[in-house]
Each structure stands twice: as structure tokens, then as C-alpha cells.
Design a protein around this motif. Structure first.
Motif, mmCIF file in Angstrom:
data_model
loop_
_atom_site.group_PDB
_atom_site.id
_atom_site.type_symbol
_atom_site.label_atom_id
_atom_site.label_comp_id
_atom_site.label_asym_id
_atom_site.label_seq_id
_atom_site.Cartn_x
_atom_site.Cartn_y
_atom_site.Cartn_z
ATOM 1 N N LEU A 28 0.820 -1.215 0.000
ATOM 2 C CA LEU A 28 0.000 0.000 0.000
ATOM 3 C C LEU A 28 0.854 1.266 0.000
ATOM 4 O O LEU A 28 0.482 2.272 -0.608
ATOM 5 C CB LEU A 28 -0.959 -0.005 1.189
ATOM 6 N N ILE A 31 1.603 1.834 -3.535
ATOM 7 C CA ILE A 31 0.374 2.172 -4.248
ATOM 8 C C ILE A 31 0.014 3.636 -4.023
ATOM 9 O O ILE A 31 -0.338 4.352 -4.957
ATOM 10 C CB ILE A 31 -0.761 1.222 -3.816
ATOM 11 N N THR A 38 -4.690 4.397 -9.559
ATOM 12 C CA THR A 38 -5.366 3.599 -8.539
ATOM 13 C C THR A 38 -6.150 4.572 -7.673
ATOM 14 O O THR A 38 -5.579 5.335 -6.902
ATOM 15 C CB THR A 38 -4.360 2.802 -7.691
ATOM 16 N N TYR A 41 -7.962 1.678 -2.921
ATOM 17 C CA TYR A 41 -7.336 0.386 -2.632
ATOM 18 C C TYR A 41 -7.424 0.202 -1.127
ATOM 19 O O TYR A 41 -6.690 0.847 -0.378
ATOM 20 C CB TYR A 41 -5.878 0.381 -3.089
ATOM 21 N N ASN A 43 -7.978 -2.491 2.252
ATOM 22 C CA ASN A 43 -7.984 -3.812 2.879
ATOM 23 C C ASN A 43 -8.993 -3.757 4.028
ATOM 24 O O ASN A 43 -8.830 -2.971 4.954
ATOM 25 C CB ASN A 43 -6.585 -4.141 3.395
ATOM 26 N N PHE A 55 -10.409 -7.042 -0.085
ATOM 27 C CA PHE A 55 -9.848 -5.856 -0.734
ATOM 28 C C PHE A 55 -10.891 -5.290 -1.684
ATOM 29 O O PHE A 55 -11.532 -6.043 -2.426
ATOM 30 C CB PHE A 55 -8.621 -6.218 -1.572
ATOM 31 N N GLU A 57 -10.812 -2.538 -4.738
ATOM 32 C CA GLU A 57 -9.880 -1.792 -5.566
ATOM 33 C C GLU A 57 -10.636 -1.134 -6.710
ATOM 34 O O GLU A 57 -11.448 -1.781 -7.372
ATOM 35 C CB GLU A 57 -8.817 -2.726 -6.142
ATOM 36 N N TYR A 59 -9.907 1.445 -10.103
ATOM 37 C CA TYR A 59 -8.905 2.042 -10.976
ATOM 38 C C TYR A 59 -9.590 2.966 -11.983
ATOM 39 O O TYR A 59 -10.760 2.771 -12.321
ATOM 40 C CB TYR A 59 -8.131 0.938 -11.714
ATOM 41 N N PHE A 65 -5.231 -0.456 -14.043
ATOM 42 C CA PHE A 65 -5.114 -1.728 -13.324
ATOM 43 C C PHE A 65 -3.900 -2.510 -13.822
ATOM 44 O O PHE A 65 -3.125 -3.045 -13.022
ATOM 45 C CB PHE A 65 -6.382 -2.558 -13.490
ATOM 46 N N HIS A 68 -0.831 -1.053 -12.457
ATOM 47 C CA HIS A 68 -0.747 -1.448 -11.042
ATOM 48 C C HIS A 68 -0.118 -2.834 -10.914
ATOM 49 O O HIS A 68 0.790 -3.043 -10.103
ATOM 50 C CB HIS A 68 -2.160 -1.428 -10.446
ATOM 51 N N VAL A 74 3.663 -4.403 -6.020
ATOM 52 C CA VAL A 74 2.515 -5.294 -6.241
ATOM 53 C C VAL A 74 3.008 -6.685 -6.620
ATOM 54 O O VAL A 74 2.489 -7.692 -6.128
ATOM 55 C CB VAL A 74 1.567 -4.720 -7.318
#
Length: 108
Positions: A28, A31, A38, A41, A43, A55, A57, A59, A65, A68, A74
Motif C-alpha cells: 500500500l 500504491i 489507482t 485500494y 484492505n 480488498f 480496488e 482504478y 489496473f 498497477h 505489487v
């Protein structure tokens, strides 16, 4: 239009869930600082299922994506997550409309 996914992870046990959260937290960091496409994102913990993480997510588009997925932070997460997991399930999402979404004119 936005492109998203929901991933449900089931960790092997409490220690694995904690280690998984640490690994996800490291990803993260990258990210946040290196992925403008993104948009969201997150959790999530599931209160009734302490070993489950979900999760969410979002985009800017499919290309964001794919960018990412190519990031080193990642790729490390994807390579190492399996040691902590019992299972995972991915659901891809194509945006139709919503509040605060890329399809919402007020959000632009």
C-alpha cells in the motif's frame, strides 16, 4: 469508466492474517505514492471472520489496473501472499454508475 475488483482472502490462521496485513501494508505504501490511476485500494477486515480480508480496488480504467499489476511492490505482494493464505477469490467489476465514482459527473 472505472474498473474495479473485490478480492476475498482467507488466511490460514491469526498469525498468517497478521503477516498478510503487514505484507499488504508494505504494498500500500507504493500504491499510495506511485499509482495515480489507482483511485481506491482498501484492505477490509470482516468482523465475524477474523481470518478473512476483503480488498476493494478501483482504478481509473483497465490500463491503470494493468499498470498497477506491473509495479514492483505489487509483484512482491502477489509473489509472497500465498504463504499466508488458505484461499482467495477475485471478482472483477465494470462500473455502471455511482456516487463518487469515475462515472459520476459530480466526481470529476
Amino acid at each position: 469508466m472505472g474498473f474495479g475488483l473485490v478480492v476475498r482472502f482467507v488466511a490460514r490462521d491469526a498469525a498468517a492474517a497478521q503477516a498478510f496485513d503487514e505484507l499488504a501494508g508494505e504494498a500500500l505504501e507504493g500504491i499510495r505514492s506511485e499509482e495515480p490511476g489507482t483511485l481506491v485500494y482498501v484492505n477490509h477486515a470482516v468482523p465475524e471472520e477474523p481470518h478473512v480480508r476483503v480488498f476493494y480496488e478501483l482504478y481509473a480504467d483497465r490500463e491503470a489496473f494493468e499498470a498497477h499489476e506491473r509495479q514492483p511492490h505489487v509483484r512482491r505482494f502477489l509473489a509472497e501472499r500465498g504463504q499466508y493464505l488458505e484461499s482467495f477469490e477475485v471478482t472483477f467489476l465494470d462500473e455502471i454508475a455511482g456516487k463518487g465514482s469515475s462515472g459520476d459527473p459530480a466526481a470529476r
